[in-house]
Design an enzyme around this catalytic site. Sequence first.
Site, short mmCIF file in Angstrom:
data_model
loop_
_atom_site.label_atom_id
_atom_site.label_comp_id
_atom_site.label_asym_id
_atom_site.label_seq_id
_atom_site.Cartn_x
_atom_site.Cartn_y
_atom_site.Cartn_z
N LYS A 138 0.83 -1.21 0.00
CA LYS A 138 0.00 0.00 0.00
C LYS A 138 0.86 1.25 0.00
CE LYS A 138 -1.64 2.26 3.49
NZ LYS A 138 -2.33 2.76 4.69
N CYS A 212 -26.41 5.40 1.00
CA CYS A 212 -26.88 4.90 -0.30
C CYS A 212 -27.93 5.82 -0.91
CB CYS A 212 -27.45 3.50 -0.15
SG CYS A 212 -26.23 2.25 0.35
N CYS A 215 -26.01 8.42 -2.82
CA CYS A 215 -24.81 7.97 -3.54
C CYS A 215 -24.94 8.23 -5.03
CB CYS A 215 -24.58 6.48 -3.30
SG CYS A 215 -23.17 5.82 -4.23
#
Length: 230
Positions: A138, A212, A215
């Site tokens: 990463k 959501c 979104c």
Amino acid sequence: MAARRVTSKGAKLPFDIDEVMRRIRAAVADVPDAAMFALRDLGYDTLFQQLVACIISIRTMDEVSLPTALALLSLAPTPADVAALDIADIDKAIRSTTFHGAKAAQIHTIARRAVEEFGGKLPGDAEVLQSFSGVGPKCANLALGVALDVPRISVDVHVWRVVNRWGYVEGRTPEATLRALEGVLPKKYWIEINRRLVPFGKHICTGVRPKCSTCPVLEYCRQIGVTEHR
């Protein structure tokens, strides 16, 4: 518009990464940038500075890691400067981050090796970077991408959660997700995906009760694992 923002897990559109990235780019335009990109824009753009910042950021929120990185790098911006510090001095500068003692020792070692083995400038080589204690894929990938524009994918907890929630890839771990993304994600997004999905994951596609209902990419998202949302 209202129909597009339903929160049902019913029929979804075929996944379009270009449109998804376009919408997310617009959605996070007014929130703070991911810490390492913000640090670069403040002038701390060398590979060493970016690698140090990524080590500081491990298990630490951007709101803490960015000013902590600035505290150290404004004091000692080069490998030679950091190597000249005592570990205790580094530890004092980064005390706000988690595991600051271990990170201080790791940063000092990287600085010393950069001076002794590489003439004071880290090479743009992922294998060399990952040979340093505390540096995994990463950090190596993100530092190379942000500092040198090398196309590498960096998968942190936000990227991992979001792309798996979308159903774009399936990876039980960040490492597995990285390998899966390398197979499907267009290279033009390899650096940008971390920059956009970190703030997107913090402010919209949150770990608990994602938003959501607002979104911008709901019609593409399979909402894998979402049991409760806002």
